[in-house]
Design a protein around this motif. Structure first.
Motif, PDB file in Angstrom:
ATOM      1  N   MET A   1       0.830  -1.188   0.000  1.00 17.46           N
ATOM      2  CA  MET A   1       0.000   0.000   0.000  1.00 17.46           C
ATOM      3  C   MET A   1       0.872   1.248   0.000  1.00 17.46           C
ATOM      4  O   MET A   1       0.523   2.236  -0.630  1.00 17.46           O
ATOM      5  CB  MET A   1      -0.933  -0.008   1.203  1.00 17.46           C
ATOM      6  N   ALA A   2       2.004   1.181   0.697  1.00 21.01           N
ATOM      7  CA  ALA A   2       2.888   2.346   0.749  1.00 21.01           C
ATOM      8  C   ALA A   2       3.472   2.641  -0.634  1.00 21.01           C
ATOM      9  O   ALA A   2       3.591   3.802  -1.018  1.00 21.01           O
ATOM     10  CB  ALA A   2       4.002   2.124   1.766  1.00 21.01           C
ATOM     11  N   CYS A   3       3.823   1.598  -1.385  1.00 15.07           N
ATOM     12  CA  CYS A   3       4.346   1.797  -2.739  1.00 15.07           C
ATOM     13  C   CYS A   3       3.274   2.384  -3.645  1.00 15.07           C
ATOM     14  O   CYS A   3       3.553   3.272  -4.440  1.00 15.07           O
ATOM     15  CB  CYS A   3       4.862   0.489  -3.314  1.00 15.07           C
ATOM     16  N   GLU A   4       2.046   1.882  -3.532  1.00 16.63           N
ATOM     17  CA  GLU A   4       0.954   2.401  -4.343  1.00 16.63           C
ATOM     18  C   GLU A   4       0.698   3.868  -4.012  1.00 16.63           C
ATOM     19  O   GLU A   4       0.503   4.693  -4.896  1.00 16.63           O
ATOM     20  CB  GLU A   4      -0.321   1.574  -4.119  1.00 16.63           C
ATOM     21  N   HIS A   5       0.714   4.199  -2.734  1.00 17.41           N
ATOM     22  CA  HIS A   5       0.516   5.589  -2.321  1.00 17.41           C
ATOM     23  C   HIS A   5       1.635   6.462  -2.878  1.00 17.41           C
ATOM     24  O   HIS A   5       1.377   7.542  -3.406  1.00 17.41           O
ATOM     25  CB  HIS A   5       0.481   5.686  -0.795  1.00 17.41           C
ATOM     26  N   ALA A   6       2.870   5.997  -2.778  1.00 20.74           N
ATOM     27  CA  ALA A   6       4.006   6.767  -3.295  1.00 20.74           C
ATOM     28  C   ALA A   6       3.882   6.950  -4.801  1.00 20.74           C
ATOM     29  O   ALA A   6       4.146   8.024  -5.329  1.00 20.74           O
ATOM     30  CB  ALA A   6       5.315   6.062  -2.947  1.00 20.74           C
ATOM     31  N   LYS A   7       3.439   5.901  -5.489  1.00 19.33           N
ATOM     32  CA  LYS A   7       3.309   5.962  -6.944  1.00 19.33           C
ATOM     33  C   LYS A   7       2.257   6.975  -7.365  1.00 19.33           C
ATOM     34  O   LYS A   7       2.454   7.733  -8.307  1.00 19.33           O
ATOM     35  CB  LYS A   7       2.962   4.586  -7.497  1.00 19.33           C
ATOM     36  N   THR A   8       1.123   6.987  -6.679  1.00 15.03           N
ATOM     37  CA  THR A   8       0.043   7.879  -7.083  1.00 15.03           C
ATOM     38  C   THR A   8       0.309   9.327  -6.688  1.00 15.03           C
ATOM     39  O   THR A   8      -0.248  10.235  -7.287  1.00 15.03           O
ATOM     40  CB  THR A   8      -1.302   7.439  -6.482  1.00 15.03           C
ATOM     41  N   LYS A   9       1.156   9.555  -5.702  1.00 10.73           N
ATOM     42  CA  LYS A   9       1.435  10.917  -5.245  1.00 10.73           C
ATOM     43  C   LYS A   9       2.637  11.548  -5.934  1.00 10.73           C
ATOM     44  O   LYS A   9       2.783  12.760  -5.943  1.00 10.73           O
ATOM     45  CB  LYS A   9       1.683  10.935  -3.723  1.00 10.73           C
ATOM     46  N   ALA A  10       3.507  10.739  -6.503  1.00 13.80           N
ATOM     47  CA  ALA A  10       4.726  11.272  -7.131  1.00 13.80           C
ATOM     48  C   ALA A  10       4.454  11.623  -8.590  1.00 13.80           C
ATOM     49  O   ALA A  10       3.758  10.890  -9.284  1.00 13.80           O
ATOM     50  CB  ALA A  10       5.843  10.247  -7.054  1.00 13.80           C
ATOM     51  N   PRO A  11       5.007  12.727  -9.050  1.00 12.98           N
ATOM     52  CA  PRO A  11       4.871  13.057 -10.471  1.00 12.98           C
ATOM     53  C   PRO A  11       5.576  11.997 -11.318  1.00 12.98           C
ATOM     54  O   PRO A  11       6.571  11.416 -10.893  1.00 12.98           O
ATOM     55  CB  PRO A  11       5.574  14.407 -10.605  1.00 12.98           C
ATOM     56  N   SER A  12       5.056  11.730 -12.504  1.00  9.36           N
ATOM     57  CA  SER A  12       5.646  10.685 -13.345  1.00  9.36           C
ATOM     58  C   SER A  12       7.069  11.018 -13.774  1.00  9.36           C
ATOM     59  O   SER A  12       7.835  10.123 -14.112  1.00  9.36           O
ATOM     60  CB  SER A  12       4.774  10.448 -14.574  1.00  9.36           C
ATOM     61  N   SER A  13       7.443  12.287 -13.743  1.00 11.96           N
ATOM     62  CA  SER A  13       8.796  12.683 -14.128  1.00 11.96           C
ATOM     63  C   SER A  13       9.802  12.453 -13.003  1.00 11.96           C
ATOM     64  O   SER A  13      11.008  12.505 -13.229  1.00 11.96           O
ATOM     65  CB  SER A  13       8.814  14.156 -14.526  1.00 11.96           C
ATOM     66  N   GLN A  14       9.330  12.199 -11.811  1.00 11.67           N
ATOM     67  CA  GLN A  14      10.200  12.012 -10.652  1.00 11.67           C
ATOM     68  C   GLN A  14      10.828  10.614 -10.702  1.00 11.67           C
ATOM     69  O   GLN A  14      10.136   9.622 -10.857  1.00 11.67           O
ATOM     70  CB  GLN A  14       9.375  12.173  -9.371  1.00 11.67           C
ATOM     71  N   GLN A  15      12.151  10.545 -10.573  1.00 17.63           N
ATOM     72  CA  GLN A  15      12.855   9.271 -10.657  1.00 17.63           C
ATOM     73  C   GLN A  15      12.927   8.529  -9.328  1.00 17.63           C
ATOM     74  O   GLN A  15      13.152   7.334  -9.286  1.00 17.63           O
ATOM     75  CB  GLN A  15      14.282   9.500 -11.170  1.00 17.63           C
ATOM     76  N   ARG A  16      12.765   9.253  -8.236  1.00 15.22           N
ATOM     77  CA  ARG A  16      12.876   8.671  -6.899  1.00 15.22           C
ATOM     78  C   ARG A  16      11.683   9.116  -6.069  1.00 15.22           C
ATOM     79  O   ARG A  16      11.213  10.233  -6.189  1.00 15.22           O
ATOM     80  CB  ARG A  16      14.172   9.156  -6.238  1.00 15.22           C
ATOM     81  N   VAL A  17      11.205   8.195  -5.238  1.00 14.47           N
ATOM     82  CA  VAL A  17      10.070   8.504  -4.380  1.00 14.47           C
ATOM     83  C   VAL A  17      10.368   7.977  -2.975  1.00 14.47           C
ATOM     84  O   VAL A  17      11.116   7.011  -2.820  1.00 14.47           O
ATOM     85  CB  VAL A  17       8.768   7.898  -4.947  1.00 14.47           C
ATOM     86  N   GLN A  18       9.834   8.622  -1.992  1.00  9.43           N
ATOM     87  CA  GLN A  18      10.026   8.200  -0.608  1.00  9.43           C
ATOM     88  C   GLN A  18       8.876   7.279  -0.204  1.00  9.43           C
ATOM     89  O   GLN A  18       7.720   7.666  -0.263  1.00  9.43           O
ATOM     90  CB  GLN A  18      10.067   9.420   0.327  1.00  9.43           C
ATOM     91  N   VAL A  19       9.199   6.046   0.190  1.00  6.57           N
ATOM     92  CA  VAL A  19       8.187   5.087   0.641  1.00  6.57           C
ATOM     93  C   VAL A  19       8.168   5.137   2.156  1.00  6.57           C
ATOM     94  O   VAL A  19       9.195   4.958   2.805  1.00  6.57           O
ATOM     95  CB  VAL A  19       8.513   3.663   0.141  1.00  6.57           C
ATOM     96  N   ARG A  20       6.978   5.374   2.713  1.00  2.97           N
ATOM     97  CA  ARG A  20       6.846   5.495   4.169  1.00  2.97           C
ATOM     98  C   ARG A  20       5.793   4.536   4.688  1.00  2.97           C
ATOM     99  O   ARG A  20       4.698   4.447   4.142  1.00  2.97           O
ATOM    100  CB  ARG A  20       6.444   6.919   4.549  1.00  2.97           C
TER     101      ARG A  20
END
Length: 78
Positions: A1-20
């Motif tokens: 769920m954390a990965c899905e949340h990070a995916k939907t909140k991060a812009p598609s141009s962003q290469q790195r996202v913070q998973v919490r």
């Protein structure tokens, strides 16, 4: 769920996202940066299985493997 949340909140141009994940274990929070390339690598076998299932469904529906015949794929967990 954390990965899905990070995916939907991060812009598609962003290469790195913070998973919490709050309270992952014994009340300890987890926070880790994740590259999209790492995410794709971790899940490559799952993606391949989904593609095989979709292709099989397309053949059964007599669509062959004409990907242009599909507008959208909806996955449902049963």
């Amino acid at each position: 769920m954390a990965c899905e949340h990070a995916k939907t909140k991060a812009p598609s141009s962003q290469q790195r996202v913070q998973v919490r994940v709050e309270s992952l274990f014994d009340g300890v929070d987890f926070s880790e940066p994740l590259l999209w390339s790492e995410f794709e690598e971790f899940n490559e076998d799952l993606f391949d299985k989904v593609i095989a299932l979709v292709e099989s469904a397309m053949v059964q529906a007599k669509l062959g493997k004409n990907k242009k015949a599909i507008d959208e794929v909806v996955l449902v967990r049963v």
